[in-house]
Design a protein around this motif. Sequence first.
Motif, PDB file in Angstrom:
ATOM      1  N   ALA A  90       0.829  -1.204   0.000  1.00  0.00           N
ATOM      2  CA  ALA A  90       0.000   0.000   0.000  1.00  0.00           C
ATOM      3  C   ALA A  90       0.865   1.256   0.000  1.00  0.00           C
ATOM      4  O   ALA A  90       0.573   2.236  -0.711  1.00  0.00           O
ATOM      5  N   PHE A  91       1.938   1.232   0.782  1.00  0.00           N
ATOM      6  CA  PHE A  91       2.870   2.364   0.836  1.00  0.00           C
ATOM      7  C   PHE A  91       3.522   2.575  -0.533  1.00  0.00           C
ATOM      8  O   PHE A  91       3.658   3.709  -1.007  1.00  0.00           O
ATOM      9  N   TRP A  92       3.919   1.493  -1.188  1.00  0.00           N
ATOM     10  CA  TRP A  92       4.505   1.561  -2.531  1.00  0.00           C
ATOM     11  C   TRP A  92       3.502   2.166  -3.509  1.00  0.00           C
ATOM     12  O   TRP A  92       3.854   3.022  -4.342  1.00  0.00           O
ATOM     13  N   ASN A  93       2.270   1.719  -3.421  1.00  0.00           N
ATOM     14  CA  ASN A  93       1.240   2.226  -4.329  1.00  0.00           C
ATOM     15  C   ASN A  93       0.997   3.721  -4.138  1.00  0.00           C
ATOM     16  O   ASN A  93       0.737   4.449  -5.101  1.00  0.00           O
ATOM     17  N   LEU A  94       1.081   4.177  -2.904  1.00  0.00           N
ATOM     18  CA  LEU A  94       0.922   5.606  -2.642  1.00  0.00           C
ATOM     19  C   LEU A  94       2.056   6.411  -3.275  1.00  0.00           C
ATOM     20  O   LEU A  94       1.844   7.537  -3.739  1.00  0.00           O
ATOM     21  N   HIS A  95       3.253   5.851  -3.293  1.00  0.00           N
ATOM     22  CA  HIS A  95       4.351   6.517  -3.987  1.00  0.00           C
ATOM     23  C   HIS A  95       4.072   6.608  -5.487  1.00  0.00           C
ATOM     24  O   HIS A  95       4.416   7.619  -6.131  1.00  0.00           O
ATOM     25  N   ALA A  96       3.477   5.574  -6.055  1.00  0.00           N
ATOM     26  CA  ALA A  96       3.114   5.619  -7.473  1.00  0.00           C
ATOM     27  C   ALA A  96       2.081   6.716  -7.725  1.00  0.00           C
ATOM     28  O   ALA A  96       2.149   7.434  -8.732  1.00  0.00           O
ATOM     29  N   LEU A  97       1.130   6.858  -6.810  1.00  0.00           N
ATOM     30  CA  LEU A  97       0.148   7.931  -6.933  1.00  0.00           C
ATOM     31  C   LEU A  97       0.823   9.292  -6.812  1.00  0.00           C
ATOM     32  O   LEU A  97       0.507  10.228  -7.562  1.00  0.00           O
ATOM     33  N   ALA A  98       1.754   9.418  -5.873  1.00  0.00           N
ATOM     34  CA  ALA A  98       2.481  10.684  -5.708  1.00  0.00           C
ATOM     35  C   ALA A  98       3.221  11.046  -6.991  1.00  0.00           C
ATOM     36  O   ALA A  98       3.237  12.212  -7.412  1.00  0.00           O
ATOM     37  N   GLN A  99       3.845  10.071  -7.619  1.00  0.00           N
ATOM     38  CA  GLN A  99       4.556  10.316  -8.872  1.00  0.00           C
ATOM     39  C   GLN A  99       3.592  10.818  -9.939  1.00  0.00           C
ATOM     40  O   GLN A  99       3.924  11.714 -10.727  1.00  0.00           O
ATOM     41  N   ALA A 100       2.387  10.280  -9.961  1.00  0.00           N
ATOM     42  CA  ALA A 100       1.395  10.715 -10.941  1.00  0.00           C
ATOM     43  C   ALA A 100       0.934  12.144 -10.681  1.00  0.00           C
ATOM     44  O   ALA A 100       0.615  12.889 -11.614  1.00  0.00           O
ATOM     45  N   LEU A 101       0.891  12.545  -9.422  1.00  0.00           N
ATOM     46  CA  LEU A 101       0.415  13.886  -9.069  1.00  0.00           C
ATOM     47  C   LEU A 101       1.498  14.953  -9.178  1.00  0.00           C
ATOM     48  O   LEU A 101       1.187  16.152  -9.178  1.00  0.00           O
ATOM     49  N   LEU A 102       2.746  14.547  -9.276  1.00  0.00           N
ATOM     50  CA  LEU A 102       3.865  15.490  -9.273  1.00  0.00           C
ATOM     51  C   LEU A 102       3.742  16.594 -10.322  1.00  0.00           C
ATOM     52  O   LEU A 102       4.025  17.761 -10.012  1.00  0.00           O
ATOM     53  N   PRO A 103       3.313  16.318 -11.559  1.00  0.00           N
ATOM     54  CA  PRO A 103       3.240  17.388 -12.556  1.00  0.00           C
ATOM     55  C   PRO A 103       2.255  18.503 -12.206  1.00  0.00           C
ATOM     56  O   PRO A 103       2.303  19.579 -12.824  1.00  0.00           O
ATOM     57  N   LEU A 104       1.401  18.279 -11.226  1.00  0.00           N
ATOM     58  CA  LEU A 104       0.398  19.277 -10.870  1.00  0.00           C
ATOM     59  C   LEU A 104       0.929  20.314  -9.883  1.00  0.00           C
ATOM     60  O   LEU A 104       0.246  21.305  -9.623  1.00  0.00           O
ATOM     61  N   LEU A 105       2.131  20.114  -9.343  1.00  0.00           N
ATOM     62  CA  LEU A 105       2.669  21.039  -8.346  1.00  0.00           C
ATOM     63  C   LEU A 105       3.567  22.085  -8.994  1.00  0.00           C
ATOM     64  O   LEU A 105       4.277  21.799  -9.959  1.00  0.00           O
ATOM     65  N   ASP A 106       3.520  23.263  -8.447  1.00  0.00           N
ATOM     66  CA  ASP A 106       4.371  24.357  -8.922  1.00  0.00           C
ATOM     67  C   ASP A 106       5.765  24.236  -8.293  1.00  0.00           C
ATOM     68  O   ASP A 106       5.962  23.551  -7.288  1.00  0.00           O
ATOM     69  N   GLY A 107       6.724  24.931  -8.877  1.00  0.00           N
ATOM     70  CA  GLY A 107       8.071  24.982  -8.323  1.00  0.00           C
ATOM     71  C   GLY A 107       8.967  23.904  -8.871  1.00  0.00           C
ATOM     72  O   GLY A 107       8.610  23.141  -9.770  1.00  0.00           O
ATOM     73  N   GLU A 108      10.185  23.838  -8.315  1.00  0.00           N
ATOM     74  CA  GLU A 108      11.163  22.859  -8.758  1.00  0.00           C
ATOM     75  C   GLU A 108      10.654  21.438  -8.482  1.00  0.00           C
ATOM     76  O   GLU A 108      10.128  21.167  -7.395  1.00  0.00           O
TER      77      GLU A 108
END
Length: 482
Positions: free
Chosen positions: A295-313
């Motif tokens: 489950a923790f691994w899967n959440l990291h995969a979700l985080a990777q998918a959401l990364l392009p939506l954040l501003d900044g470096e």
Amino acid sequence: MKPLDGLAWTNRFAELGPAFFTELPAQGLPEPHWVAHSLACAALLGWPADWTSRDDALAVFAGNAVWPGMRPLATVYSGHQFGVWAGQLGDGRALWLGEVDTPNGPHELQLKGGGLTPYSRRGDGRAVLRSSIREFLCSEAMAALGVPTTRALCITGSALPVRREAVETAAIVTRVAPSFVRFGHFEHFAHHDQLDALRRLADWFIAAHAPECADAPEPVVALLRKVSLQTADLVAHWQAIGFCHGVMNTDNMSMLGLTLDYGPFGFMDAFDPGHICNHSDDRGRYAYARQPGVAFWNLHALAQALLPLLDGEPEAAGERLLEAVESYRERFAGQMLMRMRAKLGLAGDDAGDQALADDLLKHMAASSADFTVTFRRLSRALTDPEPLRDLFIDRDALDAWLARWRPRTAPDAQARMMAVNPAVVLRNHLAEGAIRAADQGDFSETERLLKVLSSPYDEPELPSDAALPPDWAQSLEVSCSS
């Protein structure tokens, strides 16, 4: 005019547009019949108990008709399967009927087994009676246990042949949830660099299902933290009842922290931390003890998918998302300890409680003690420890553990423990009994089991429902075709 004639279909997901789904009708079942229905799920929707008596209800839930306001569609998503990127997936045998207003808020209805969709890949879009009965019963059993889950409204069946390992008959289970959006929906648009669609999906999901995140400095980070905490709560509940999902791919992970996609699941009989319930899981990726880490691994995969939506470096943005995911660790550990304290009937909190729980599990593993029966008998062990001792090979070790446990119990420990340690869970052999009867056209065992599982903390009328599994149960196997 019956109450169902005035249903209000809101269909918010359909507002996202054609990039997110394909609209198409179901491929209905020929000459359908009712197999089972859940009064509890109907009550959740605010429907009358006799809703199945409507002339058109069978046609609708066998995929042969729609009610006004329904908008059948199959959604597209991608995901990681057994830790490997699998590319585009989607609703290959599920069809979203629509979202309806209920006394408990909007809920989506979905047919599983409604025929081919553009996302069926090499599948036939069908579900079989066997797997539909398993999903129906377990969905409602989990709800009765208090586990967050999709629900099951009904099963319709047909003599239509469907080939799996052997030729079986077709069925459709109608699933119900506030949302069927998965981690994989976000992964799909991120992987294909469709950032406008990804942002539209995130904004829509926050507005529809996580409005409290909208006012956060970074709503997407707040959403990920919320999903991480809900997922931690869910998996802790699974572990505490000995439930194995069997196929925790990212496309089977709910954005609402619901148990989603009942396929090769299983409740453990003999306790084994390395237990693999899915016969298709050759490497044991989804073994019982590995579920929290997956489950923790899967959440990291979700985080990777959401990364392009954040501003900044990207590096700094990634750190903020990882911090949100890290909230899973502490929440899971806290929830797991809380549930084990409840299962052991402990009074207050003590620094030694974790070790006490861990040591019991070690003794259970050494003796292959039945998970559900052990905790149920422990609930009565303050007054009658002998039935519990019968489950263990090294009784001296158990007695030493009981001596440590008794002083930590609350005055009303037995009542507390009986309320959290179920007498009955949907073991594979119980489901198999219902399936074998249904294959002969007898659905009474499915109905009986549904009633028993709706009160899992009560002693059942048939002692065999709560007894140790029969020897023949060891030969049962479930796989991804289940």
